[in-house]
Enzyme design. Structure first.
Site, PDB file in Angstrom:
ATOM      1  N   LYS A  21      51.704   7.943  -8.761  1.00 19.44           N
ATOM      2  CA  LYS A  21      51.426   9.135  -9.567  1.00 19.44           C
ATOM      3  C   LYS A  21      50.514  10.021  -8.737  1.00 19.44           C
ATOM      4  O   LYS A  21      49.307   9.790  -8.650  1.00 19.44           O
ATOM      5  CB  LYS A  21      50.738   8.739 -10.879  1.00 19.44           C
ATOM      6  CG  LYS A  21      50.466   9.919 -11.812  1.00 19.44           C
ATOM      7  CD  LYS A  21      51.741  10.432 -12.462  1.00 19.44           C
ATOM      8  CE  LYS A  21      51.432  11.543 -13.460  1.00 19.44           C
ATOM      9  NZ  LYS A  21      52.659  12.007 -14.155  1.00 19.44           N
ATOM     10  N   THR A  41      46.780  14.351 -14.800  1.00 18.33           N
ATOM     11  CA  THR A  41      45.964  15.352 -15.481  1.00 18.33           C
ATOM     12  C   THR A  41      45.762  14.978 -16.947  1.00 18.33           C
ATOM     13  O   THR A  41      46.548  14.238 -17.536  1.00 18.33           O
ATOM     14  CB  THR A  41      46.622  16.747 -15.409  1.00 18.33           C
ATOM     15  OG1 THR A  41      47.872  16.715 -16.124  1.00 18.33           O
ATOM     16  CG2 THR A  41      46.874  17.158 -13.966  1.00 18.33           C
ATOM     17  N   GLU A  47      64.398   6.649 -28.300  1.00 21.06           N
ATOM     18  CA  GLU A  47      63.084   7.175 -28.674  1.00 21.06           C
ATOM     19  C   GLU A  47      62.211   6.033 -29.205  1.00 21.06           C
ATOM     20  O   GLU A  47      62.681   5.096 -29.831  1.00 21.06           O
ATOM     21  CB  GLU A  47      63.226   8.272 -29.731  1.00 21.06           C
ATOM     22  CG  GLU A  47      63.752   7.820 -31.067  1.00 21.06           C
ATOM     23  CD  GLU A  47      63.817   8.955 -32.072  1.00 21.06           C
ATOM     24  OE1 GLU A  47      63.280  10.044 -31.788  1.00 21.06           O
ATOM     25  OE2 GLU A  47      64.424   8.759 -33.141  1.00 21.06           O
TER      26      GLU A  47
END
Length: 247
Positions: free
Chosen positions: A37, A41, A202
């Site tokens: 990564k 943030t 999901e």
């Protein structure tokens, strides 16, 4: 493929969960995996970031590396500037990925947001790191309205830069897909001119890690160490035929 770039068509579309699924499927296939990564943030100094989440879901054998962390949930360049911290150059990202590739069969480089989010003052993006690495890019897309445009634009941006788009994975396939999602599933390969390489249900990121690892290969195509079939999935979720009034 020793290095694969994972880029979303936007934010909050399941990029980290897809990265985790690809890592888990590769581990299940006997490969050694690392996740990089470059810029995290919106996460505090002691909070787990996206790379740690991949390890949690895909398993402790996955190596995680993060190059920079910025507290505000903004584009890396903006977040770095506001925090008074150094930005990342594409060469730093590429060098870190190459180092990981020396000891791992697969290195997944997860971007921040979309492909062209800026990392430094010069406007460099994840695409510039992909060029330095000569690595293909896996596009993570949403299922619903707007995905044909954003996915096709991402694919075109890669091709315009001489880069290789690997294919498309739907980052969060609804449990009860509406007509738009089902139509998009059939139209994405035509619009983007890329193969569908998976669909992650999901809520998969909330599964117990052991179950996540067991299920991950069933969400991904064989080229991503999975067993998922685009043809079978399209047959299952094909939209109903249009019937005119009075027919």
């Amino acid at each position: 493929m020793s290095v694969v770039i994972v880029s979303g068509t936007g934010t909050e579309i399941g990029k980290t969960v897809v990265t985790s699924a690809v890592a888990a499927a590769a581990v299940a296939a006997g490969r050694t995996v690392a996740v990089l990564k470059p810029a995290q943030t919106g996460v505090g100094p002691q909070e787990p970031g996206d790379a740690a989440e991949v390890v949690r879901l895909a398993g402790p054998s996955v190596t995680a590396m993060e190059l920079a962390r910025y507290p505000e949930p903004l584009a890396p360049d903006t977040a770095a500037r506001r925090a008074g911290l150094p930005t990342l150059a594409p060469a730093q990202i590429a060098e870190a990925a190459r180092r990981l590739a020396e000891d791992h069969d697969l290195v997944l480089v997860e971007g921040a947001g979309g492909l062209l989010v800026q990392f430094d003052e010069s406007g460099h993006t994840l695409a510039d790191a992909a060029r330095l690495l000569g690595a293909p890019t896996l596009i993570v897309a949403q299922a619903g309205l707007g995905t044909l445009n954003s996915t096709t634009l991402t694919a075109e941006a890669l091709r315009a830069r001489g880069l290789t788009p690997l294919g498309v994975v739907v980052g969060s396939w609804p449990h009860s897909p509406d007509l738009a999602a089902r139509c998009n599933l059939a139209d994405l390969p035509k619009s983007s001119e890329l193969p569908l390489l998976g669909a992650v249900p999901e809520g998969s990121g909330t599964l117990a890690p052991e179950l996540f690892r067991a299920e991950a290969p069933s969400w991904l195509a064989p080229s991503l160490s999975g067993t998922w079939s685009a043809e079978s999935f399209l047959t299952t979720w094909s939209p109903p035929a249009f019937t005119s009034i009075g027919a």
